[in-house]
Design a protein around this motif. Structure first.
Motif, PDB file in Angstrom:
ATOM      1  N   ILE A 299       0.749  -1.073   0.388  1.00  0.00           N
ATOM      2  CA  ILE A 299      -0.253  -0.282   0.348  1.00  0.00           C
ATOM      3  C   ILE A 299       0.795   1.399  -0.081  1.00  0.00           C
ATOM      4  CG2 ILE A 299       0.205   0.574   2.323  1.00  0.00           C
ATOM      5  CD1 ILE A 299      -3.588   1.266   1.787  1.00  0.00           C
ATOM      6  N   VAL A 300       1.868   1.260  -0.500  1.00  0.00           N
ATOM      7  CA  VAL A 300       2.918   2.076  -0.129  1.00  0.00           C
ATOM      8  C   VAL A 300       3.318   3.058  -1.517  1.00  0.00           C
ATOM      9  CG1 VAL A 300       5.926   3.195   0.495  1.00  0.00           C
ATOM     10  CG2 VAL A 300       4.189   1.224   1.834  1.00  0.00           C
ATOM     11  N   THR A 301       3.128   2.771  -2.129  1.00  0.00           N
ATOM     12  CA  THR A 301       3.188   3.556  -3.296  1.00  0.00           C
ATOM     13  C   THR A 301       1.655   4.316  -3.108  1.00  0.00           C
ATOM     14  OG1 THR A 301       4.201   1.767  -5.028  1.00  0.00           O
ATOM     15  CG2 THR A 301       3.050   3.161  -5.944  1.00  0.00           C
ATOM     16  N   ALA A 302       0.200   3.576  -3.428  1.00  0.00           N
ATOM     17  CA  ALA A 302      -0.886   4.813  -3.045  1.00  0.00           C
ATOM     18  C   ALA A 302      -0.802   5.471  -1.782  1.00  0.00           C
ATOM     19  CB  ALA A 302      -2.198   3.418  -2.280  1.00  0.00           C
ATOM     20  N   MET A 303      -0.384   5.539  -0.731  1.00  0.00           N
ATOM     21  CA  MET A 303       0.237   6.470   0.360  1.00  0.00           C
ATOM     22  C   MET A 303       0.854   7.032  -0.656  1.00  0.00           C
ATOM     23  SD  MET A 303       0.429   4.419   3.600  1.00  0.00           S
ATOM     24  CE  MET A 303       1.125   4.992   4.638  1.00  0.00           C
TER      25      MET A 303
ATOM     26  N   SER B 277      -2.170  15.817  -1.326  1.00  0.00           N
ATOM     27  CA  SER B 277      -2.852  15.732  -0.342  1.00  0.00           C
ATOM     28  C   SER B 277      -4.162  15.891   0.206  1.00  0.00           C
ATOM     29  CB  SER B 277      -2.979  17.458   0.041  1.00  0.00           C
ATOM     30  OG  SER B 277      -1.098  17.983   0.027  1.00  0.00           O
ATOM     31  N   ILE B 278      -4.233  14.229   0.122  1.00  0.00           N
ATOM     32  CA  ILE B 278      -5.110  13.659  -0.002  1.00  0.00           C
ATOM     33  C   ILE B 278      -5.301  12.595   1.454  1.00  0.00           C
ATOM     34  CG2 ILE B 278      -6.722  11.717  -1.329  1.00  0.00           C
ATOM     35  CD1 ILE B 278      -6.237  13.995  -2.775  1.00  0.00           C
ATOM     36  N   PRO B 279      -6.628  12.828   2.325  1.00  0.00           N
ATOM     37  CA  PRO B 279      -6.841  12.395   3.752  1.00  0.00           C
ATOM     38  C   PRO B 279      -7.169  10.668   3.508  1.00  0.00           C
ATOM     39  CG  PRO B 279      -8.865  13.432   3.382  1.00  0.00           C
ATOM     40  CD  PRO B 279      -7.610  13.966   2.174  1.00  0.00           C
ATOM     41  N   MET B 280      -5.830   9.982   3.939  1.00  0.00           N
ATOM     42  CA  MET B 280      -6.447   8.774   4.166  1.00  0.00           C
ATOM     43  C   MET B 280      -5.672   7.961   5.061  1.00  0.00           C
ATOM     44  SD  MET B 280      -4.311   5.899   1.895  1.00  0.00           S
ATOM     45  CE  MET B 280      -5.061   6.909   0.396  1.00  0.00           C
ATOM     46  N   LEU B 281      -6.707   7.339   6.199  1.00  0.00           N
ATOM     47  CA  LEU B 281      -6.365   6.540   6.706  1.00  0.00           C
ATOM     48  C   LEU B 281      -6.150   5.177   7.244  1.00  0.00           C
ATOM     49  CD1 LEU B 281      -6.715   6.564  10.653  1.00  0.00           C
ATOM     50  CD2 LEU B 281      -8.651   6.248  10.267  1.00  0.00           C
TER      51      LEU B 281
ATOM     52  N   ALA C 247       8.788   2.774  10.352  1.00  0.00           N
ATOM     53  CA  ALA C 247       9.912   3.937   9.588  1.00  0.00           C
ATOM     54  C   ALA C 247      10.270   3.598   7.674  1.00  0.00           C
ATOM     55  CB  ALA C 247      11.430   2.955   9.476  1.00  0.00           C
ATOM     56  N   LEU C 248       9.590   2.507   7.267  1.00  0.00           N
ATOM     57  CA  LEU C 248       9.344   2.679   6.139  1.00  0.00           C
ATOM     58  C   LEU C 248       7.886   3.148   5.374  1.00  0.00           C
ATOM     59  CD1 LEU C 248       8.901   0.283   3.082  1.00  0.00           C
ATOM     60  CD2 LEU C 248       6.617  -0.491   4.822  1.00  0.00           C
ATOM     61  N   VAL C 249       6.640   3.279   7.034  1.00  0.00           N
ATOM     62  CA  VAL C 249       6.152   4.094   6.591  1.00  0.00           C
ATOM     63  C   VAL C 249       6.129   5.667   6.486  1.00  0.00           C
ATOM     64  CG1 VAL C 249       3.024   4.643   6.613  1.00  0.00           C
ATOM     65  CG2 VAL C 249       4.281   2.039   6.556  1.00  0.00           C
ATOM     66  N   ASN C 250       7.043   6.210   7.643  1.00  0.00           N
ATOM     67  CA  ASN C 250       7.277   7.095   7.811  1.00  0.00           C
ATOM     68  C   ASN C 250       7.213   8.529   6.457  1.00  0.00           C
ATOM     69  OD1 ASN C 250       6.576   8.086  10.447  1.00  0.00           O
ATOM     70  ND2 ASN C 250       8.382   7.192  10.646  1.00  0.00           N
ATOM     71  N   ASN C 251       7.959   7.915   5.306  1.00  0.00           N
ATOM     72  CA  ASN C 251       7.869   8.975   5.195  1.00  0.00           C
ATOM     73  C   ASN C 251       6.741   9.282   4.011  1.00  0.00           C
ATOM     74  OD1 ASN C 251      10.934   9.616   5.111  1.00  0.00           O
ATOM     75  ND2 ASN C 251      11.622   8.286   4.156  1.00  0.00           N
ATOM     76  N   VAL C 252       6.037   8.589   4.064  1.00  0.00           N
ATOM     77  CA  VAL C 252       4.314   8.843   3.376  1.00  0.00           C
ATOM     78  C   VAL C 252       3.392   9.210   4.390  1.00  0.00           C
ATOM     79  CG1 VAL C 252       5.539   7.844   1.141  1.00  0.00           C
ATOM     80  CG2 VAL C 252       4.095   6.187   2.973  1.00  0.00           C
ATOM     81  N   ALA C 253       3.338   9.406   5.379  1.00  0.00           N
ATOM     82  CA  ALA C 253       2.257   9.621   5.718  1.00  0.00           C
ATOM     83  C   ALA C 253       2.812  10.943   6.822  1.00  0.00           C
ATOM     84  CB  ALA C 253       2.228   8.765   6.835  1.00  0.00           C
TER      85      ALA C 253
END
Length: 533
Positions: free
Chosen positions: A74-78, A85-89, A115-121
């Protein structure tokens, strides 16, 4: 069940996710709730669906994702949602305490998922006790409601997910934050600048799509053209004399901006894919700049303003409109020069593509176009005029991923079931997410896919030719798309000419089944002739 009740308290009505051994307990609470679950065929599809849902509904798209491969998928979609700037939970699991990051090879283990996710959140948070879940969700919705809305990741260790939460209260009403309002002195300074302007212009981006009424009122009062970025299209409707949907990467639009003595930029980050798509470095603003944005960091990035206003686009535009003096400044005539300029840089092929999109828009003014990275979208980004905000969006700007169009259209249809939703795709990008044909069918969401089959990555091939690079890897084997569509239970059509394509769209728009319409370069070439007669 506790998580589901909290989500319902925040108004969540749809969740996109794929049940896995590490998330099945999250589904216990969904049964019997008011939350609809839609099952994609890939976690990347879940993220794209949540993205499309969020853009159309204005609410955050929510995903349930397993630890490990679910998160890497899911990281690519994030990343796409982060860039736009799209809200996604994204609510995921993670290995239990004592197992996460152990290196012992537990199922789905990653060294450091956060750590993997931090750059897209906007942030990633690990809930270490059940008592932390409600505050974590409150923080997430604070971002969605009052800050620059980007993805938020909340991960639940498996042992925490399994812990009892019956003792925790579910609030009847949750606190929600409002977006910040501009300071009075900032508004006063901006008003003084606008009142003294001889040739003002408004640049409106994706951060302004919920402010179309206010921006229109302000533009009409100060008689200023409104140049809309790709994600800002539709803030002014097609027939509005002040509206400009021609890209700021084009010479005619740039000349108008350069001739403007005051530039009011609302909800736009001045991204190169909107303002300098060809990377020629010729985009310039000689006039004084006022920037309105929810994100103070972006106000002071790329184009430094004379006046910076941190605040909600709609509220700030309304404040300005109430305070500025009315004035006639030839705004309509200035805008018309851009729309009718023969040197607008739109090639016949681009005009033909835009003709297809606008012919469909004229058939169905409430249509929502959701685009992948494909020829019609590239052209549309340069000059398509949307009938309303959040009705034309795609993945060809900013992060620029492939495979976005169809799953994001599924999310858009879930948010707007009574509007025609059309995914624009090419044969290359479509194959990134072809399995989501099953998701639309299963969920009963009758989207329409317009699939341009040019047997390869046409845009990249043209670019390679222009650079005298051997065209390796761009001529693709393309399967029987009609056969694939039928196998997934879709209505399938092949359009041999433009009239057929438009008739098929009209039929599909009233169907209760999803429809795949395949067409080739001959239809695009025919559309060119419609614009050159």
């Amino acid at each position: 069940m506790y998580l589901t009740k909290l989500l319902e308290a925040y108004g969540v009505d749809t969740v996109f996710g794929i049940p896995g051994v590490h998330t099945v307990e999250l589904y216990r609470g969904l049964a019997g709730s008011n939350v609809r679950h839609i099952t994609p065929r890939h976690e990347q599809g879940a993220g794209f669906m949540a993205d499309g849902y969020a853009r159309v509904s204005g609410k955050p798209g929510v995903c349930f994702i397993i630890t490990g491969p679910g998160m890497t998928n899911i990281v690519t979609a994030m990343g796409q949602a982060y860039g736009d700037s799209i809200p996604m939970l994204v609510i995921s699991t993670v290995n239990s305490h004592g197992h996460m990051g152990s290196g012992e090879g537990w199922l789905h283990e990653l060294p450091n998922q956060q750590a993997l996710v931090n750059n897209v959140a906007a942030f990633s948070y690990t809930v270490n006790r059940p008592e932390e879940l409600a505050p974590a969700l409150a923080r997430a919705f604070a971002v969605f409601d009052s800050a620059r809305p980007r993805p938020v990741h909340i991960e639940l260790p498996i042992n925490v997910m399994l812990a009892a939460a019956d003792h925790l209260p579910v609030p009847e009403k949750v606190a929600r934050l409002k977006r910040p309002a501009a300071q009075a002195d900032e508004i006063a300074a901006a008003v003084a600048l606008l009142d003294g302007a001889k040739a003002p212009i408004i640049l409106a981006g994706g951060g302004a799509v919920r402010a179309s009424k206010e921006i229109r009122g302000l533009a009409e009062k100060i008689d200023a053209p409104v140049c809309m970025t790709t994600n800002g299209r539709g803030i002014l409707p097609p027939a509005h004399p002040l509206g400009i949907s021609t890209s700021a990467s084009f010479s005619a639009t740039r000349q108008l901006i350069e001739a403007s003595d005051v530039v009011l930029a609302i909800g736009t980050e001045f991204g190169p894919t909107d303002y300098d798509m060809y990377e020629d470095g010729f985009f310039k603003i000689p006039g004084k700049v006022i920037r309105i944005d929810i994100d103070p960091k972006h106000i002071m990035r790329t184009v430094l303003p004379e006046i910076g206003i941190v605040g909600d686009a709609a509220t700030s535009a309304a404040q300005l409109s109430a305070a500025v003096a009315s004035g006639k400044r030839d705004g309509a005539a200035r805008a018309a020069k851009v729309r009718t300029n023969p040197n607008s840089d739109l090639t016949p092929a681009m005009l033909g593509d835009i003709h297809i999109l606008e012919a469909i828009r004229d058939q169905f003014p409430d249509v929502i176009f959701v685009g992948d990275s494909t020829q019609l979208v590239y052209s549309g980004n340069l000059g398509y005029t949307s009938a309303s905000p959040s009705s034309y969006f795609n993945s060809a700007t900013g992060y620029g991923t492939l495979g976005y169009g169809m799953p994001a259209a599924i999310g858009a249809k879930a948010a707007a079931p009574n509007r025609p939703v059309i995914a624009l795709a090419g044969d290359g990008g479509f194959q990134f997410s072809v399995a989501e044909l099953a998701s639309a069918k299963e969920a009963g969401l009758p989207i329409i896919v317009l699939l341009l089959n040019n047997n390869g990555y046409g845009e990249i091939k043209s670019y390679m030719v222009s650079k005298n690079i051997p065209t390796l890897g761009v001529d693709l084997y393309t399967p029987d798309f009609i056969g694939i569509g039928k196998a997934y239970g879709w209505t399938t059509e092949t359009a041999g000419n433009l009239a057929d394509l438009l008739a098929m769209v009209e039929k599909a728009a009233s169907s209760t089944e999803p429809t795949l319409i395949v067409f080739g370069e001959d239809v695009r070439k025919e559309a060119v002739t419609k614009t050159t007669k």
